[in-house]
Design a protein around this motif. Sequence first.
Motif, short mmCIF file in Angstrom:
data_model
loop_
_atom_site.label_atom_id
_atom_site.label_comp_id
_atom_site.label_asym_id
_atom_site.label_seq_id
_atom_site.Cartn_x
_atom_site.Cartn_y
_atom_site.Cartn_z
N GLY A 154 -9.52 5.98 -6.54
CA GLY A 154 -9.81 7.28 -7.13
C GLY A 154 -9.94 7.16 -8.63
O GLY A 154 -9.30 6.32 -9.27
N LEU A 155 -10.77 8.01 -9.22
CA LEU A 155 -11.02 7.97 -10.66
C LEU A 155 -9.95 8.77 -11.39
O LEU A 155 -9.79 9.97 -11.16
N PHE A 156 -9.18 8.14 -12.26
CA PHE A 156 -8.14 8.71 -13.11
C PHE A 156 -6.91 9.23 -12.37
O PHE A 156 -5.81 9.13 -12.86
N LYS A 157 -7.05 9.84 -11.18
CA LYS A 157 -5.89 10.36 -10.46
C LYS A 157 -6.22 10.45 -8.98
O LYS A 157 -7.34 10.25 -8.55
N CYS A 158 -5.21 10.80 -8.19
CA CYS A 158 -5.38 10.92 -6.74
C CYS A 158 -5.23 12.39 -6.33
O CYS A 158 -4.43 13.11 -6.91
N PRO A 159 -5.98 12.84 -5.31
CA PRO A 159 -5.81 14.20 -4.83
C PRO A 159 -4.43 14.38 -4.17
O PRO A 159 -3.74 13.41 -3.89
N PHE A 160 -4.06 15.63 -3.85
CA PHE A 160 -2.69 15.96 -3.46
C PHE A 160 -2.02 15.10 -2.39
O PHE A 160 -0.97 14.55 -2.68
N PRO A 161 -2.51 14.96 -1.20
CA PRO A 161 -1.66 14.25 -0.24
C PRO A 161 -1.58 12.74 -0.48
O PRO A 161 -1.01 12.02 0.32
N PHE A 162 -2.11 12.26 -1.59
CA PHE A 162 -2.10 10.84 -1.90
C PHE A 162 -1.33 10.57 -3.19
O PHE A 162 -1.21 11.45 -4.04
N VAL A 163 -0.81 9.36 -3.32
CA VAL A 163 -0.10 8.94 -4.54
C VAL A 163 -0.72 7.64 -5.05
O VAL A 163 -1.31 6.88 -4.29
N ILE A 164 -0.54 7.38 -6.33
CA ILE A 164 -1.04 6.14 -6.94
C ILE A 164 -0.13 4.99 -6.51
O ILE A 164 1.08 5.06 -6.66
N SER A 165 -0.72 3.93 -5.96
CA SER A 165 0.07 2.79 -5.52
C SER A 165 -0.36 1.48 -6.17
O SER A 165 0.14 0.43 -5.82
N GLY A 166 -1.33 1.53 -7.08
CA GLY A 166 -1.79 0.34 -7.77
C GLY A 166 -3.06 0.63 -8.54
O GLY A 166 -3.39 1.79 -8.78
N ARG A 167 -3.77 -0.42 -8.95
CA ARG A 167 -5.00 -0.26 -9.72
C ARG A 167 -6.15 -0.96 -9.03
O ARG A 167 -5.98 -2.03 -8.47
N CYS A 168 -7.32 -0.33 -9.11
CA CYS A 168 -8.54 -0.97 -8.63
C CYS A 168 -9.31 -1.56 -9.80
O CYS A 168 -9.89 -2.63 -9.69
N SER A 169 -9.33 -0.85 -10.93
CA SER A 169 -9.97 -1.32 -12.16
C SER A 169 -9.30 -0.58 -13.31
O SER A 169 -8.24 0.03 -13.14
N LYS A 170 -9.92 -0.61 -14.48
CA LYS A 170 -9.28 -0.03 -15.66
C LYS A 170 -9.02 1.47 -15.52
O LYS A 170 -7.95 1.95 -15.88
N PHE A 171 -9.99 2.23 -15.00
CA PHE A 171 -9.84 3.68 -14.90
C PHE A 171 -9.69 4.17 -13.47
O PHE A 171 -9.59 5.36 -13.23
N ARG A 172 -9.72 3.28 -12.50
CA ARG A 172 -9.63 3.67 -11.09
C ARG A 172 -8.29 3.20 -10.52
O ARG A 172 -7.88 2.06 -10.72
N PHE A 173 -7.64 4.11 -9.80
CA PHE A 173 -6.33 3.81 -9.23
C PHE A 173 -6.41 3.76 -7.71
O PHE A 173 -7.21 4.46 -7.10
N CYS A 174 -5.56 2.97 -7.09
CA CYS A 174 -5.51 2.88 -5.64
C CYS A 174 -4.66 4.05 -5.13
O CYS A 174 -3.51 4.22 -5.53
N CYS A 175 -5.24 4.86 -4.26
CA CYS A 175 -4.55 6.03 -3.72
C CYS A 175 -4.21 5.78 -2.26
O CYS A 175 -5.05 5.33 -1.49
N LYS A 176 -2.95 6.06 -1.89
CA LYS A 176 -2.52 5.92 -0.51
C LYS A 176 -1.78 7.19 -0.11
O LYS A 176 -1.23 7.89 -0.95
N LYS A 177 -1.75 7.48 1.20
CA LYS A 177 -1.08 8.67 1.69
C LYS A 177 0.41 8.61 1.42
O LYS A 177 1.02 7.54 1.46
#
Length: 65
Positions: free
Chosen positions: A39-62
């Motif tokens: 996700g770009l900059f943040k994750c939508p509600f039912p997801f949380v940030i669990s890591g990084r994909c690139s500089k501005f993209r974060f890995c979102c997981k339920k």
Amino acid sequence: MRILYLLFPLFLLLAQGAAGSSLAPGNKAQCLREKGFCGLFKCPFPFVISGRCSKFRFCCKKIWG
């Protein structure tokens, strides 16, 4: 001088913990493999940030598995 023998094991313990402490996904392939999405900059509600994909993209997981 007496404190050095106490400080040295503490330093080794901290260095050992920092060596392999990152279990979070570090790139897009790892994120997708762990059933997440990038996700770009943040994750939508039912997801949380669990890591990084690139500089501005974060890995979102339920939140609930």
